[in-house]
Design a protein around this motif. Structure first.
Motif, PDB file in Angstrom:
ATOM      1  N   UNK A  79      45.071   1.085  20.696  1.00  0.00           N
ATOM      2  CA  UNK A  79      46.164   1.453  20.083  1.00  0.00           C
ATOM      3  C   UNK A  79      46.388   2.987  20.154  1.00  0.00           C
ATOM      4  N   UNK A  80      45.174   3.748  19.861  1.00  0.00           N
ATOM      5  CA  UNK A  80      44.985   5.137  19.716  1.00  0.00           C
ATOM      6  C   UNK A  80      45.303   5.815  21.145  1.00  0.00           C
ATOM      7  N   UNK A  81      45.036   4.964  22.020  1.00  0.00           N
ATOM      8  CA  UNK A  81      45.266   5.644  23.676  1.00  0.00           C
ATOM      9  C   UNK A  81      46.709   5.506  23.864  1.00  0.00           C
ATOM     10  N   UNK A  82      47.376   4.340  23.686  1.00  0.00           N
ATOM     11  CA  UNK A  82      48.682   4.251  23.741  1.00  0.00           C
ATOM     12  C   UNK A  82      49.438   5.222  22.959  1.00  0.00           C
ATOM     13  N   UNK A  83      49.398   5.538  21.714  1.00  0.00           N
ATOM     14  CA  UNK A  83      49.784   6.529  21.080  1.00  0.00           C
ATOM     15  C   UNK A  83      49.791   7.947  21.627  1.00  0.00           C
ATOM     16  N   UNK A  84      48.538   8.435  21.742  1.00  0.00           N
ATOM     17  CA  UNK A  84      48.185   9.598  22.564  1.00  0.00           C
ATOM     18  C   UNK A  84      48.893   9.938  23.824  1.00  0.00           C
ATOM     19  N   UNK A  85      49.027   8.702  24.747  1.00  0.00           N
ATOM     20  CA  UNK A  85      49.655   8.677  25.923  1.00  0.00           C
ATOM     21  C   UNK A  85      51.238   9.070  25.804  1.00  0.00           C
ATOM     22  N   UNK A  86      51.585   8.276  24.908  1.00  0.00           N
ATOM     23  CA  UNK A  86      53.337   8.425  24.595  1.00  0.00           C
ATOM     24  C   UNK A  86      53.542   9.680  23.847  1.00  0.00           C
ATOM     25  N   UNK A  87      52.784  10.170  23.019  1.00  0.00           N
ATOM     26  CA  UNK A  87      53.180  11.639  22.507  1.00  0.00           C
ATOM     27  C   UNK A  87      52.954  12.551  23.447  1.00  0.00           C
ATOM     28  N   UNK A  88      51.869  12.513  24.336  1.00  0.00           N
ATOM     29  CA  UNK A  88      51.666  13.657  25.334  1.00  0.00           C
ATOM     30  C   UNK A  88      52.881  13.852  26.094  1.00  0.00           C
ATOM     31  N   UNK A  89      53.148  12.599  26.911  1.00  0.00           N
ATOM     32  CA  UNK A  89      54.348  12.633  27.775  1.00  0.00           C
ATOM     33  C   UNK A  89      55.747  12.866  26.965  1.00  0.00           C
ATOM     34  N   UNK A  90      56.018  12.268  25.880  1.00  0.00           N
ATOM     35  CA  UNK A  90      57.010  12.353  25.086  1.00  0.00           C
ATOM     36  C   UNK A  90      57.460  14.069  24.673  1.00  0.00           C
ATOM     37  N   UNK A  91      56.344  14.592  24.077  1.00  0.00           N
ATOM     38  CA  UNK A  91      56.347  15.935  23.434  1.00  0.00           C
ATOM     39  C   UNK A  91      56.653  16.863  24.626  1.00  0.00           C
ATOM     40  N   UNK A  92      55.842  16.783  25.434  1.00  0.00           N
ATOM     41  CA  UNK A  92      55.912  17.824  26.745  1.00  0.00           C
ATOM     42  C   UNK A  92      57.423  17.625  27.599  1.00  0.00           C
ATOM     43  N   UNK A  93      57.864  16.330  27.470  1.00  0.00           N
ATOM     44  CA  UNK A  93      59.014  16.152  28.238  1.00  0.00           C
ATOM     45  C   UNK A  93      60.284  16.885  27.218  1.00  0.00           C
ATOM     46  N   UNK A  94      59.932  16.430  25.710  1.00  0.00           N
ATOM     47  CA  UNK A  94      61.203  17.125  25.124  1.00  0.00           C
ATOM     48  C   UNK A  94      61.191  18.573  24.865  1.00  0.00           C
ATOM     49  N   UNK A  95      59.850  19.372  25.193  1.00  0.00           N
ATOM     50  CA  UNK A  95      59.950  20.731  25.003  1.00  0.00           C
ATOM     51  C   UNK A  95      60.627  21.208  26.223  1.00  0.00           C
ATOM     52  N   UNK A  96      60.264  20.736  27.600  1.00  0.00           N
ATOM     53  CA  UNK A  96      60.887  21.037  28.837  1.00  0.00           C
ATOM     54  C   UNK A  96      62.467  20.525  28.760  1.00  0.00           C
ATOM     55  N   UNK A  97      62.794  19.319  28.274  1.00  0.00           N
ATOM     56  CA  UNK A  97      64.157  19.068  28.339  1.00  0.00           C
ATOM     57  C   UNK A  97      65.142  20.017  27.559  1.00  0.00           C
ATOM     58  N   UNK A  98      64.512  20.492  26.469  1.00  0.00           N
ATOM     59  CA  UNK A  98      65.446  21.578  25.754  1.00  0.00           C
ATOM     60  C   UNK A  98      65.637  22.655  26.769  1.00  0.00           C
ATOM     61  N   UNK A  99      64.915  23.123  27.588  1.00  0.00           N
ATOM     62  CA  UNK A  99      65.069  24.217  28.583  1.00  0.00           C
ATOM     63  C   UNK A  99      66.156  23.874  29.676  1.00  0.00           C
ATOM     64  N   UNK A 100      66.144  22.513  30.118  1.00  0.00           N
ATOM     65  CA  UNK A 100      67.024  22.088  31.213  1.00  0.00           C
ATOM     66  C   UNK A 100      68.075  21.518  30.871  1.00  0.00           C
ATOM     67  N   UNK A 101      68.253  20.937  29.750  1.00  0.00           N
ATOM     68  CA  UNK A 101      69.570  20.026  29.290  1.00  0.00           C
ATOM     69  C   UNK A 101      70.743  20.458  29.784  1.00  0.00           C
ATOM     70  N   UNK A 102      70.988  22.076  29.931  1.00  0.00           N
ATOM     71  CA  UNK A 102      72.325  22.570  30.349  1.00  0.00           C
ATOM     72  C   UNK A 102      72.608  22.417  31.725  1.00  0.00           C
TER      73      UNK A 102
END
Length: 319
Positions: free
Chosen positions: A87-110
């Motif tokens: 379960x910890x592995x799944x949460x860590x994987x989801x958070x790493x992919x999601x948080x990096x995507x959210x940070x980069x998405x803020x830059x390219x969303x326009x």
């Protein structure tokens, strides 16, 4: 008429879940195997994550494999360096992919159209080359090894997802169902309806006062969290993570699955992933040029079934 349609939709929904729940029993007589069904579920979840952005928001990302690969590496790092906990592995994987995507998405969303697609490819390739070159951490071209999924301890009993392929399939199916429930809830909410309005006519949505860029950023971020989740499950399937999971060609596979099945249908990517994975598994056992067969099928579907396989089936059933 409305009652008839609702009954039909309920019957189709029950049939889909019945097929998924009974897959370990009906696949072997047809020449399949349980691990193949598990792989279909995981890649279908990734394709549905792409479809969340492409089919329901109208934004094409050709770099979404980056967050899939980050999810896989996040799960592998958690199992290898933090704790032997699935379960910890799944949460860590989801958070790493999601948080990096959210940070980069803020830059390219326009960005829009081909510019958005090209920026996502570029970002994805940056992560690919980081994973490829940073061999001391990621294993480089050999991939990240030395970890494996662990049994899940519920106190009174343990769920053996290590040696029992059927148990692992049902574990992945439960994870798949939970993520799809969240995805369906979001798409049926006012926010989800707003995403569809943006897809249909972005200019009109702006005139109505909808903050389009913010909605696209949120949709992109949610899609990355779903993709990171799928990537974490993929690492557990293989007990392995490698740079190929971040490559733009993997993103292309996900887009192909969504388009083949029907990118504006919620269940379309599941059908597309099933066709893609099963065809790949069969053709790769016959020839090394299996991609030619998959590519030819994709061209046929795009030319003759522009709404995808599920869209074609739905149109015939309504005729």
């Amino acid at each position: 008429m409305t009652g008839t349609l609702s009954t039909r939709k309920l019957a189709v929904l029950l049939a889909i879940w019945a097929l998924l729940a009974l897959a370990p029993y009906w696949m072997p007589p047809l020449g399949g195997y349980t691990a193949l069904g598990t792989r279909v579920l995981v890649l279908a979840l990734a394709a549905m994550s792409v479809n969340f952005l492409l089919g329901f928001t109208g934004v094409l990302s050709f770099g979404h494999a980056a967050y899939f690969g980050l999810g896989a590496y996040g799960a592998g790092f958690a199992l290898k360096f933090l704790a032997p906990s699935t379960p910890l592995a799944i949460v860590c994987g989801m958070m790493l992919g999601g948080l990096v995507g959210a940070a980069l998405g803020w830059v390219i969303a326009h960005r829009r159209g081909v510019y958005f697609a090209m920026v996502t490819i570029a970002i994805g390739q940056v992560f690919y080359y980081i994973a490829f070159q940073w061999s001391s951490l990621t294993g480089g071209d050999d991939g990240l090894r030395g970890f494996s999924r662990q049994p899940i301890d519920f106190g009174l009993f343990k769920l053996d997802i290590v040696s029992n392929s059927e148990t692992f399939y049902y574990f992945v199916l439960v994870c798949f169902a939970l993520v799809l429930a969240i995805m369906a809830f979001i798409l049926r909410s006012p926010f989800g309806r707003t995403l569809i309005a943006i897809r249909e006519n972005e200019r009109r949505a702006r005139f109505l006062g909808i903050p389009v860029d913010r909605h696209i950023w949120i949709a992109f971020s949610l899609s990355c969290f779903f993709m990171g989740f799928a990537g974490a499950l993929y690492a557990l399937v293989n007990n392995f993570a490698d740079p190929r999971g971040l490559h733009y060609s993997q993103s292309g596979d996900f887009v192909m699955m969504a388009v083949m099945g029907g990118m504006r249908n919620f269940w379309g990517p599941l059908l597309g992933a099933a066709v893609f994975v099963v065809l790949q598994d069969y053709l790769s056992s016959v020839t090394v040029n299996w991609m030619s067969g998959v590519g030819a099928l994709f061209v046929v579907i795009v030319l003759f079934f522009p709404r995808g396989l599920l869209g074609f089936v739905k149109s015939k059933s309504q005729a």
